[in-house]
Design an enzyme around this catalytic site. Structure first.
Site, mmCIF file in Angstrom:
data_model
loop_
_atom_site.group_PDB
_atom_site.id
_atom_site.type_symbol
_atom_site.label_atom_id
_atom_site.label_comp_id
_atom_site.label_asym_id
_atom_site.label_seq_id
_atom_site.Cartn_x
_atom_site.Cartn_y
_atom_site.Cartn_z
ATOM 1 N N TYR A 35 0.821 -1.163 0.065
ATOM 2 C CA TYR A 35 0.173 0.062 0.135
ATOM 3 C C TYR A 35 0.834 1.134 0.061
ATOM 4 O O TYR A 35 2.267 1.188 0.204
ATOM 5 C CB TYR A 35 -1.148 0.216 1.282
ATOM 6 C CG TYR A 35 -0.281 0.362 2.534
ATOM 7 C CD1 TYR A 35 0.730 -0.677 3.278
ATOM 8 C CD2 TYR A 35 -0.643 1.652 3.103
ATOM 9 C CE1 TYR A 35 1.310 -0.077 4.382
ATOM 10 C CE2 TYR A 35 0.035 1.918 4.404
ATOM 11 C CZ TYR A 35 0.932 1.113 4.861
ATOM 12 O OH TYR A 35 1.498 1.453 6.125
ATOM 13 N N ARG A 54 8.400 4.278 -4.483
ATOM 14 C CA ARG A 54 8.286 3.189 -3.328
ATOM 15 C C ARG A 54 7.212 2.244 -3.786
ATOM 16 O O ARG A 54 7.494 1.100 -3.406
ATOM 17 C CB ARG A 54 8.133 4.007 -2.089
ATOM 18 C CG ARG A 54 8.344 3.150 -0.837
ATOM 19 C CD ARG A 54 8.057 3.859 0.398
ATOM 20 N NE ARG A 54 6.864 4.456 0.425
ATOM 21 C CZ ARG A 54 6.515 5.320 1.484
ATOM 22 N NH1 ARG A 54 7.225 5.492 2.658
ATOM 23 N NH2 ARG A 54 5.427 5.714 1.700
ATOM 24 N N ARG A 102 -6.976 -20.787 -1.715
ATOM 25 C CA ARG A 102 -6.075 -20.745 -0.580
ATOM 26 C C ARG A 102 -4.735 -21.705 -0.695
ATOM 27 O O ARG A 102 -5.269 -22.673 -0.478
ATOM 28 C CB ARG A 102 -6.743 -20.718 0.802
ATOM 29 C CG ARG A 102 -5.693 -20.225 1.822
ATOM 30 C CD ARG A 102 -6.451 -20.248 3.283
ATOM 31 N NE ARG A 102 -5.516 -19.689 4.189
ATOM 32 C CZ ARG A 102 -4.321 -20.450 4.536
ATOM 33 N NH1 ARG A 102 -4.124 -21.901 4.423
ATOM 34 N NH2 ARG A 102 -3.319 -20.267 5.623
ATOM 35 N N HIS A 104 -0.303 -21.097 -0.112
ATOM 36 C CA HIS A 104 0.734 -20.290 0.021
ATOM 37 C C HIS A 104 1.365 -19.742 -1.032
ATOM 38 O O HIS A 104 1.597 -18.380 -1.350
ATOM 39 C CB HIS A 104 1.661 -20.645 1.155
ATOM 40 C CG HIS A 104 1.148 -20.771 2.753
ATOM 41 N ND1 HIS A 104 -0.019 -21.674 2.901
ATOM 42 C CD2 HIS A 104 1.242 -20.012 3.697
ATOM 43 C CE1 HIS A 104 -0.152 -21.458 4.185
ATOM 44 N NE2 HIS A 104 0.340 -20.372 4.733
ATOM 45 N N LYS A 149 6.364 -1.653 1.912
ATOM 46 C CA LYS A 149 5.230 -1.115 2.530
ATOM 47 C C LYS A 149 3.981 -2.227 2.368
ATOM 48 O O LYS A 149 3.255 -1.999 1.571
ATOM 49 C CB LYS A 149 4.988 0.305 1.906
ATOM 50 C CG LYS A 149 4.219 0.996 2.851
ATOM 51 C CD LYS A 149 4.083 2.586 2.589
ATOM 52 C CE LYS A 149 3.030 3.232 3.326
ATOM 53 N NZ LYS A 149 3.210 3.590 4.326
ATOM 54 N N GLU A 181 12.551 2.769 13.751
ATOM 55 C CA GLU A 181 11.583 3.511 13.503
ATOM 56 C C GLU A 181 10.361 3.482 14.616
ATOM 57 O O GLU A 181 10.187 2.583 15.599
ATOM 58 C CB GLU A 181 11.116 3.079 11.883
ATOM 59 C CG GLU A 181 10.363 2.029 11.834
ATOM 60 C CD GLU A 181 10.091 1.672 10.452
ATOM 61 O OE1 GLU A 181 9.744 2.814 9.589
ATOM 62 O OE2 GLU A 181 9.820 0.579 10.055
ATOM 63 N N LEU A 205 11.198 1.603 6.768
ATOM 64 C CA LEU A 205 10.343 1.892 5.796
ATOM 65 C C LEU A 205 11.105 3.023 5.142
ATOM 66 O O LEU A 205 11.512 3.978 6.047
ATOM 67 C CB LEU A 205 8.937 2.375 5.809
ATOM 68 C CG LEU A 205 8.325 2.688 5.010
ATOM 69 C CD1 LEU A 205 7.897 1.432 3.866
ATOM 70 C CD2 LEU A 205 7.090 3.370 5.120
HETATM 71 N N1 PDD Z 1 2.877 5.130 7.587
HETATM 72 N N2 PDD Z 1 7.452 3.893 8.846
HETATM 73 C C1 PDD Z 1 6.382 3.079 9.028
HETATM 74 C C2 PDD Z 1 6.201 1.769 9.489
HETATM 75 C C3 PDD Z 1 5.311 3.680 8.582
HETATM 76 O O1 PDD Z 1 3.922 3.106 8.536
HETATM 77 C C4 PDD Z 1 5.083 5.082 7.879
HETATM 78 C C5 PDD Z 1 4.219 5.716 7.527
HETATM 79 C C6 PDD Z 1 6.581 5.682 7.862
HETATM 80 C C7 PDD Z 1 6.770 7.080 7.135
HETATM 81 O O2 PDD Z 1 6.672 7.114 5.938
HETATM 82 P P1 PDD Z 1 5.990 8.207 5.024
HETATM 83 O O3 PDD Z 1 7.050 9.468 5.389
HETATM 84 O O4 PDD Z 1 6.383 7.962 3.637
HETATM 85 O O5 PDD Z 1 4.668 8.494 5.544
HETATM 86 C C8 PDD Z 1 7.734 5.049 8.493
HETATM 87 C C9 PDD Z 1 1.654 5.533 6.690
HETATM 88 C C10 PDD Z 1 1.352 7.005 7.132
HETATM 89 C C11 PDD Z 1 0.398 4.652 7.269
HETATM 90 O O6 PDD Z 1 0.802 3.587 7.469
HETATM 91 O O7 PDD Z 1 -0.523 5.191 7.593
#
Ligand code: PDD
Length: 289
Positions: A35, A54, A102, A104, A149, A181, A205
């Site tokens: 996503y 990304r 289903r 894997h 992501k 993070e 991320l």
């Molecule tokens: N999440 N690290 C993680 C684990 C995140 O889920 C996010 C952002 C970030 C920051 O990334 P960015 O600056 O590209 O938004 C770092 C989004 C906003 C969400 O899951 O809603």
């Protein structure tokens, strides 16, 4: 926040209540998908090329061919933005591997499910920016591909909830004594006038906001280093911030019950926050990409 009323699903714009996805979709069954969240300012997707790059990287990592060319993604976003109408909003998009019995193993023939919608952008409140928020540190119990992501966010959900139940806004994740993070954000520290943030790699991320903060620091002679940061350094820092597309740059003033610096947002936050807001305004006026 109310549910969005319009969505894009597999080539069509429709009322959300008409959108149907199979219960056999691998996104639903396995969390097999990726996503993006893209903020929209002045009716334009912010840092769009970065988000699409990304997305491409996430799709490549899980071996799904991008179902749409970048130009087509842009068209979809513009229609969602137009329908939503607000000047500032955010786009959520997700691509899953699609519908299959289903198993894997990857299905032989499958068509990705593409889903997107626009929703209101919720900024940090002026109070949160003025006073900062609190955080806890917790062991980073996630997998070894946090650079993807992925829609599988169970660990992040549990970690954020742990922070909330503790009366904090964010969980700062620690792996092998180094911070990685936040549960849904990247983390910066400032010590002795120098910014630092953990390096890119499989444990974080690659945040789009993180990259912009580094870019703005570099262009404005604020020293900023990407390096490993130990938990003790985090707790001893003058300033700590979390960054994300929705939280922008939010100061963290208390970690594990201990004040960060003097317990108030610091001067480097004020500086970078101003640079970030100026950049956004320039973007709204069409002066920067
Ligand atoms: N999440 N690290 C993680 C684990 C995140 O889920 C996010 C952002 C970030 C920051 O990334 P960015 O600056 O590209 O938004 C770092 C989004 C906003 C969400 O899951 O809603």
């Amino acid at each position: 926040m109310a549910l969005p009323s319009r969505v894009y699903l597999n080539g069509e714009f429709m009322p959300a209540e008409s959108a149907r996805i199979s219960v056999f979709d691998r996104g639903f069954v396995f969390g097999d998908g990726v996503y993006e969240v893209v903020p929209v300012y002045g009716g334009r997707p912010f840092r769009l090329a970065h988000h699409l790059r990304r997305l491409e990287a996430s799709l490549t990592a899980i071996r799904i061919a991008n179902p749409m060319a970048h130009g087509k993604w842009e068209e979809v976003f513009h229609e969602l933005i137009r329908e939503h109408g607000a000047i500032d909003q955010s786009i959520y998009l997700q691509v899953t591997r699609g519908v299959a019995p289903r198993d894997h193993a990857f299905p032989a023939h499958v068509v990705p499910t593409v889903f997107a919608y626009a929703q209101p952008l919720t900024y940090p409140t002026p109070d949160q920016l003025r006073t900062g928020v609190t955080a806890i540190t917790v062991p980073d119990m996630r997998w070894l591909r946090c650079d993807i992501k992925a829609i599988v966010l169970l660990a992040n959900v549990l970690l954020r909830e742990q922070a909330i139940e503790n009366g904090s806004a964010e969980a700062i994740l620690v792996r092998d004594d180094c911070l990685t993070e936040g549960a849904a954000s990247n983390i910066f520290i400032a010590s002795g006038g120098i910014l630092a943030t953990p390096p890119k790699g499989p444990f974080i991320l690659p945040g789009i906001t993180r990259d912009l903060v580094i870019e703005l620091a570099n262009h404005n002679n604020v020293p900023c280093i990407e390096r490993e940061i130990r938990r003790a350094e985090l707790l001893a820092a003058d300033e700590v911030w979390m960054t994300s597309s929705t939280k922008e740059i939010l100061p963290i003033v208390r970690i594990d019950g201990q004040a960060v610096g003097d317990g108030r947002p610091g001067p480097l936050h004020t500086h970078l926050q101003t640079l970030y807001q100026d950049y956004k305004h320039a973007f709204r006026r069409g002066e920067v990409e």
